[in-house]
Design a protein around this motif. Structure first.
Motif, PDB file in Angstrom:
ATOM      1  N   LYS A  54      34.469 -25.253  69.994  1.00 41.10           N
ATOM      2  CA  LYS A  54      33.449 -24.478  69.203  1.00 41.10           C
ATOM      3  C   LYS A  54      33.032 -23.809  70.550  1.00 41.10           C
ATOM      4  O   LYS A  54      32.690 -22.313  70.891  1.00 41.10           O
ATOM      5  N   SER A  55      32.543 -24.638  71.223  1.00 40.96           N
ATOM      6  CA  SER A  55      31.920 -24.395  72.910  1.00 40.96           C
ATOM      7  C   SER A  55      32.396 -23.616  73.508  1.00 40.96           C
ATOM      8  O   SER A  55      32.311 -23.016  74.009  1.00 40.96           O
ATOM      9  N   THR A  56      34.109 -23.999  73.837  1.00 42.08           N
ATOM     10  CA  THR A  56      35.427 -22.973  74.647  1.00 42.08           C
ATOM     11  C   THR A  56      35.378 -21.726  73.997  1.00 42.08           C
ATOM     12  O   THR A  56      35.243 -20.915  74.835  1.00 42.08           O
ATOM     13  N   LEU A  61      34.349 -15.858  74.681  1.00 43.28           N
ATOM     14  CA  LEU A  61      33.706 -14.793  73.551  1.00 43.28           C
ATOM     15  C   LEU A  61      31.982 -14.061  74.824  1.00 43.28           C
ATOM     16  O   LEU A  61      32.383 -12.582  75.190  1.00 43.28           O
ATOM     17  N   LYS A  62      31.886 -14.808  75.032  1.00 44.72           N
ATOM     18  CA  LYS A  62      30.351 -14.123  76.321  1.00 44.72           C
ATOM     19  C   LYS A  62      31.672 -13.643  77.568  1.00 44.72           C
ATOM     20  O   LYS A  62      30.894 -12.728  77.667  1.00 44.72           O
ATOM     21  N   THR A  63      32.620 -14.180  78.364  1.00 46.94           N
ATOM     22  CA  THR A  63      32.783 -13.996  78.759  1.00 46.94           C
ATOM     23  C   THR A  63      33.702 -12.719  78.900  1.00 46.94           C
ATOM     24  O   THR A  63      33.386 -11.437  79.548  1.00 46.94           O
ATOM     25  N   ILE A  64      33.966 -12.961  77.661  1.00 44.68           N
ATOM     26  CA  ILE A  64      35.174 -11.366  77.176  1.00 44.68           C
ATOM     27  C   ILE A  64      34.086 -10.095  77.643  1.00 44.68           C
ATOM     28  O   ILE A  64      34.051  -8.578  77.646  1.00 44.68           O
ATOM     29  N   SER A  65      33.094 -10.440  76.421  1.00 46.41           N
ATOM     30  CA  SER A  65      32.150  -9.282  77.049  1.00 46.41           C
ATOM     31  C   SER A  65      31.495  -9.237  77.756  1.00 46.41           C
ATOM     32  O   SER A  65      31.376  -8.384  78.161  1.00 46.41           O
ATOM     33  N   LYS A  66      30.968 -10.379  79.106  1.00 44.94           N
ATOM     34  CA  LYS A  66      30.839  -9.725  79.969  1.00 44.94           C
ATOM     35  C   LYS A  66      31.236  -8.503  80.805  1.00 44.94           C
ATOM     36  O   LYS A  66      31.359  -8.020  81.883  1.00 44.94           O
TER      37      LYS A  66
END
Length: 73
Positions: A54-56, A61-66
């Protein structure tokens, strides 16, 4: 939920298909991301992205958002 020819569940977003892969090249579950070719059901080959925990998944998801923000979306 729709399934592909291998029985994997997938989701379509516009011309993008995201397939749930129970085991990627490194043995972990993950996602395959592909784009449809034109109007038909044919797909370009896609990348299989291993997501071991889940951490990965959250970091992805955070990186795709950025990346989307960087592109002005």
């Amino acid at each position: 939920m729709p399934q592909d020819g291998s029985g994997n569940t997938y989701f379509d977003v516009e011309n993008i298909r995201i397939t749930c892969v129970p085991e990627t090249f490194d043995g972990n579950p993950g996602l395959r991301i592909q784009a449809y070719k034109g109007q038909g059901n044919a797909l370009f080959p896609g990348a299989e992205i291993p997501i071991p925990d889940k951490s990965t998944a959250f970091d992805l998801l955070k990186t795709i958002s950025k990346a989307l923000e960087t592109n002005g979306l």
